[in-house]
Design a protein around this motif. Structure first.
Motif, PDB file in Angstrom:
ATOM      1  N   HIS A   1      11.180   1.352   9.174  1.00 54.86           N
ATOM      2  CA  HIS A   1      10.635   0.448  10.190  1.00 54.86           C
ATOM      3  C   HIS A   1      10.476  -0.937   9.582  1.00 54.86           C
ATOM      4  O   HIS A   1      10.216  -1.077   8.386  1.00 54.86           O
ATOM      5  N   TYR A   2      10.648  -1.974  10.397  1.00 56.18           N
ATOM      6  CA  TYR A   2      10.411  -3.326   9.901  1.00 56.18           C
ATOM      7  C   TYR A   2       9.967  -4.240  11.035  1.00 56.18           C
ATOM      8  O   TYR A   2      10.234  -3.982  12.210  1.00 56.18           O
TER       9      TYR A   2
ATOM     10  N   CYS B   1      13.971   2.793   4.261  1.00 56.56           N
ATOM     11  CA  CYS B   1      13.371   1.819   5.169  1.00 56.56           C
ATOM     12  C   CYS B   1      13.438   2.412   6.575  1.00 56.56           C
ATOM     13  O   CYS B   1      14.524   2.570   7.143  1.00 56.56           O
TER      14      CYS B   1
ATOM     15  N   ASN C   1       4.839   7.393   1.359  1.00 55.76           N
ATOM     16  CA  ASN C   1       5.080   6.339   2.336  1.00 55.76           C
ATOM     17  C   ASN C   1       4.468   5.041   1.824  1.00 55.76           C
ATOM     18  O   ASN C   1       3.388   5.046   1.214  1.00 55.76           O
ATOM     19  N   TYR C   2       5.166   3.940   2.080  1.00 57.93           N
ATOM     20  CA  TYR C   2       4.713   2.639   1.598  1.00 57.93           C
ATOM     21  C   TYR C   2       4.774   1.613   2.723  1.00 57.93           C
ATOM     22  O   TYR C   2       5.705   1.613   3.527  1.00 57.93           O
ATOM     23  N   GLU C   3       3.763   0.756   2.761  1.00 58.63           N
ATOM     24  CA  GLU C   3       3.715  -0.351   3.706  1.00 58.63           C
ATOM     25  C   GLU C   3       3.730  -1.651   2.915  1.00 58.63           C
ATOM     26  O   GLU C   3       2.849  -1.884   2.070  1.00 58.63           O
TER      27      GLU C   3
ATOM     28  N   GLU D   1       0.834  -1.192   0.000  1.00 55.13           N
ATOM     29  CA  GLU D   1       0.000   0.000   0.000  1.00 55.13           C
ATOM     30  C   GLU D   1       0.873   1.247   0.000  1.00 55.13           C
ATOM     31  O   GLU D   1       1.896   1.305   0.679  1.00 55.13           O
TER      32      GLU D   1
ATOM     33  N   SER E   1       8.360  -0.693   6.321  1.00 51.51           N
ATOM     34  CA  SER E   1       7.793   0.611   5.996  1.00 51.51           C
ATOM     35  C   SER E   1       8.842   1.438   5.276  1.00 51.51           C
ATOM     36  O   SER E   1       9.993   1.532   5.726  1.00 51.51           O
TER      37      SER E   1
ATOM     38  N   ASN F   1       3.579  -5.658   3.195  1.00 51.87           N
ATOM     39  CA  ASN F   1       3.263  -6.820   4.021  1.00 51.87           C
ATOM     40  C   ASN F   1       3.648  -8.070   3.233  1.00 51.87           C
ATOM     41  O   ASN F   1       2.964  -8.462   2.290  1.00 51.87           O
TER      42      ASN F   1
ATOM     43  N   SER G   1      12.757   6.448  -1.252  1.00 57.12           N
ATOM     44  CA  SER G   1      12.182   6.188   0.062  1.00 57.12           C
ATOM     45  C   SER G   1      13.147   5.338   0.882  1.00 57.12           C
ATOM     46  O   SER G   1      13.806   4.443   0.348  1.00 57.12           O
TER      47      SER G   1
ATOM     48  N   SER H   1       6.925  -7.458   7.575  1.00 60.28           N
ATOM     49  CA  SER H   1       6.549  -6.233   6.884  1.00 60.28           C
ATOM     50  C   SER H   1       7.673  -5.203   7.025  1.00 60.28           C
ATOM     51  O   SER H   1       8.505  -5.300   7.927  1.00 60.28           O
TER      52      SER H   1
ATOM     53  N   SER I   1       7.821   8.676  11.236  1.00 64.97           N
ATOM     54  CA  SER I   1       6.770   9.492  11.833  1.00 64.97           C
ATOM     55  C   SER I   1       7.264  10.114  13.127  1.00 64.97           C
ATOM     56  O   SER I   1       8.034   9.520  13.877  1.00 64.97           O
TER      57      SER I   1
END
Length: 224
Positions: free
Chosen positions: A175-176, A173, A131-133, A45, A189, A135, A171, A187, A194
């Motif tokens: 968070h993971y 990385c 921002n991208y997530e 997403e 991020s 999963n 972008s 997953s 943030s």
């Protein structure tokens, strides 16, 4: 306080592994990973913020100094739909009378305005924030997974290029979530880290205090 910290004085990013703490100039690296964002892709997403960038800038120097051509365009401009913004550069001015700083001629000052805008574009002012997530559990069930599995080889702070809406967006990385039993990412991020509510409140408090101190100083000067 916020003004008396390692990061506020020298910058840098923390790299923490158990009891080992390092202060690096910047976490991660650009490993040349490039992926393409696709809408409605299960497990991937993306959100993009179009309010923070511009592709046509009208620079304004000191005392209403403008360019003859008014604008400096970005290479990423959509000529049919330019995003216009006025940016002030109060430090760019023409010397007057006994000024110790400033440019000797108006043309030199205007050239400095052009250069300043191009430097902003070089820093990414003409690219929207995104921002991208990702999963991996959901994504692994799709045919497109093989195109994104390369993301499992990046580390915290690494830079990834995402092709999104005709933009190549850089972008990081930030968070993971990692499963140590099966040794794989759940997953990750990509984007901007943030800001926590406490840090936001501290920033607001600092800005308020600066305004109060400035107002107090101006009042005392006027009273004298």
């Amino acid at each position: 306080d916020e003004d008396n910290t390692f990061i506020s004085r020298w910058g840098g990013e923390l790299d923490i592994h158990k009891y080992n703490v390092k202060m690096l100039t910047k976490l991660g690296t650009d490993r040349g990973v490039t992926i393409e964002y696709k809408k409605n892709l299960t497990g991937f997403e993306g959100t993009i913020d179009y309010s923070t960038y511009y592709t046509r800038c009208m620079p304004q120097g000191y005392d209403g100094l403008f360019l003859d051509e008014k604008y400096v365009d970005s290479e990423n401009i959509n000529i049919n739909h330019p995003i216009i913004k006025v940016i002030e550069f109060p430090d760019i001015k023409v010397k007057q009378n006994d000024d110790s700083d400033g440019y000797a001629t108006e043309e030199e000052a205007k050239q400095a305005l052009r250069k300043a805008v191009k430097e902003l574009y070089k820093q990414g002012a003409d690219i929207p924030a995104a921002n991208y997530e990702v999963n991996f559990i959901e994504l692994s069930s799709t045919e497109e997974y093989k195109n994104y599995s390369i993301l499992e080889s990046i580390w915290l702070g690494d830079t990834v290029t995402v092709k999104h809406d005709n933009f190549n967006i850089k972008s990081r990385c930030v968070h993971y979530s990692f499963d140590p039993i099966v040794k794989r990412y759940n997953s990750i991020s990509l984007g901007e880290a943030s800001t926590g509510i406490i840090e936001q409140n501290n920033q607001v408090k600092d800005e308020i205090n600066k305004v109060i101190d400035s107002t107090k100083s101006e009042f005392e000067t006027a009273l004298d």
